[in-house]
Design an enzyme around this catalytic site. Sequence first.
Site, PDB file in Angstrom:
ATOM      1  N   ASP A  45       4.952  -6.837   2.723  1.00 36.65           N
ATOM      2  CA  ASP A  45       5.637  -8.097   2.421  1.00 36.65           C
ATOM      3  C   ASP A  45       6.623  -7.936   1.273  1.00 36.65           C
ATOM      4  O   ASP A  45       7.318  -8.884   0.902  1.00 36.65           O
ATOM      5  CB  ASP A  45       4.651  -9.253   2.213  1.00 36.65           C
ATOM      6  CG  ASP A  45       3.695  -9.034   1.060  1.00 36.65           C
ATOM      7  OD1 ASP A  45       3.730  -7.950   0.444  1.00 36.65           O
ATOM      8  OD2 ASP A  45       2.899  -9.963   0.785  1.00 36.65           O
ATOM      9  N   ASP A  84       1.511  -6.579   6.560  1.00 35.42           N
ATOM     10  CA  ASP A  84       0.953  -7.505   5.570  1.00 35.42           C
ATOM     11  C   ASP A  84       0.810  -8.902   6.140  1.00 35.42           C
ATOM     12  O   ASP A  84       1.732  -9.419   6.788  1.00 35.42           O
ATOM     13  CB  ASP A  84       1.885  -7.579   4.352  1.00 35.42           C
ATOM     14  CG  ASP A  84       1.426  -6.690   3.220  1.00 35.42           C
ATOM     15  OD1 ASP A  84       0.202  -6.550   3.019  1.00 35.42           O
ATOM     16  OD2 ASP A  84       2.300  -6.127   2.529  1.00 35.42           O
ATOM     17  N   GLU A 181      -3.150  -1.078  -6.164  1.00 37.28           N
ATOM     18  CA  GLU A 181      -1.830  -1.255  -6.794  1.00 37.28           C
ATOM     19  C   GLU A 181      -1.991  -1.448  -8.296  1.00 37.28           C
ATOM     20  O   GLU A 181      -2.726  -2.333  -8.753  1.00 37.28           O
ATOM     21  CB  GLU A 181      -1.105  -2.462  -6.175  1.00 37.28           C
ATOM     22  CG  GLU A 181       0.245  -2.720  -6.860  1.00 37.28           C
ATOM     23  CD  GLU A 181       1.256  -3.474  -6.026  1.00 37.28           C
ATOM     24  OE1 GLU A 181       0.956  -3.823  -4.869  1.00 37.28           O
ATOM     25  OE2 GLU A 181       2.366  -3.711  -6.547  1.00 37.28           O
TER      26      GLU A 181
HETATM   27  O1  KIV Z   1       4.339  -5.042   0.297  1.00 32.92           O
HETATM   28  C1  KIV Z   1       4.264  -3.839   0.126  1.00 32.92           C
HETATM   29  O2  KIV Z   1       5.221  -3.112   0.356  1.00 32.92           O
HETATM   30  C2  KIV Z   1       2.986  -3.317  -0.355  1.00 32.92           C
HETATM   31  C3  KIV Z   1       2.877  -1.977  -0.889  1.00 32.92           C
HETATM   32  C4  KIV Z   1       1.536  -1.445  -1.067  1.00 32.92           C
HETATM   33  C5  KIV Z   1       3.907  -1.094  -1.224  1.00 32.92           C
HETATM   34  O3  KIV Z   1       2.022  -4.001  -0.279  1.00 32.92           O
END
Ligand code: KIV
Length: 252
Positions: A45, A84, A181
Site C-alpha cells: 500500500d 496489502d 518494519e
Molecule cells: O506497503 C509496502 O510497500 C510495505 C512494505 C513492507 C515495503 O508494506
Amino acid sequence: MSDGKVTANCIKNLKGKKFPSLTAYDFAMARLLDEAEVPLILVGDSLAMVVLGYPDTTELTVGEMEHHVRAVARAQPNGFVAADMPARSYENVPDALTTAKRLLDAGAEAVKAEGGREIIDQIKAITAEGIAFVGHLGMLPQHVKEEGGYKVKGKVPREREALLADAKALEEAGAIAMVLELVEKTLAAEITAAVSIPTIGIGAGPHCDSQILVTTDLFGTSPDYIPRHVKIRPDLKSSMRQVIDEWIESIK
Ligand code: KIV
C-alpha cells in the site's frame, strides 16, 4: 528459484535463506522483478504515496489496490504475489474476508495486513478459508497518524515483549511470513529465531530471513522521500530527468 512458480509453501520453506522481496505496482515492474527471480512480490500500500500521490497509506481504497493487483497479476510472475489490505478494510472478520477475497479475485496469492493480536480473529478467519496471509509488525504505516511518524519499535522492554508475543501469535494463526518494519535490530533477530516462518525486514537490521524495499526507494525515483534504511542509492530520478531534457532539446 528459477524452476517454476513460487507458492505459499515455497515462501515458508525460504526460512533462513536470506531471500529478496520487493514491491511492484504495475505490469512492467512485475515483469522486471520476475526476470530478476524475486520470489516475493508485494503490491504494497506504499502504492498510495509512491504512485498515487497520497501523503501516506491511510486513504488508499480497496478498489485502487485491486486495480494495481490486476496489473501485477497480468505479468503472470513466477514470484509469489502478496497484496496489502488497505487501512480500515479489515476492522472486523466479515470485512477482512470480503477484502481478502476481492484481492484474491484480482490476482493476489496472499494478503498482508498490519497488526498482531488486535487483529488475530481476522487473521484466523482468513487462514481458515485457506487464504495465505503475511503479517506486518513493528512500525505500522496505516497508523502513522496515531503513532506520530515513522519510528523504530522495540526499544523498551514492554514493547519488545509485546512484539515477540505478536510474532508468535501470527505464526500460530497460520501466517506464512511476516514483515518486521523498523523493528530494533536485536529484537528482529530474536523474533527471527523464535518463529518458524520467514521474517521480512525493512529497516530492521540484517538478521531477518528476507529484506524488502519499496522498489522506487531502491531506484531513487520515489517522489518525496527516501528512508534512511535504503543503502544503495542510484540517482535514477536525475537520469530520467536528463533523458526528458535531452528529448525536449532534440525536438526543438
Ligand atoms: O506497503 C509496502 O510497500 C510495505 C512494505 C513492507 C515495503 O508494506
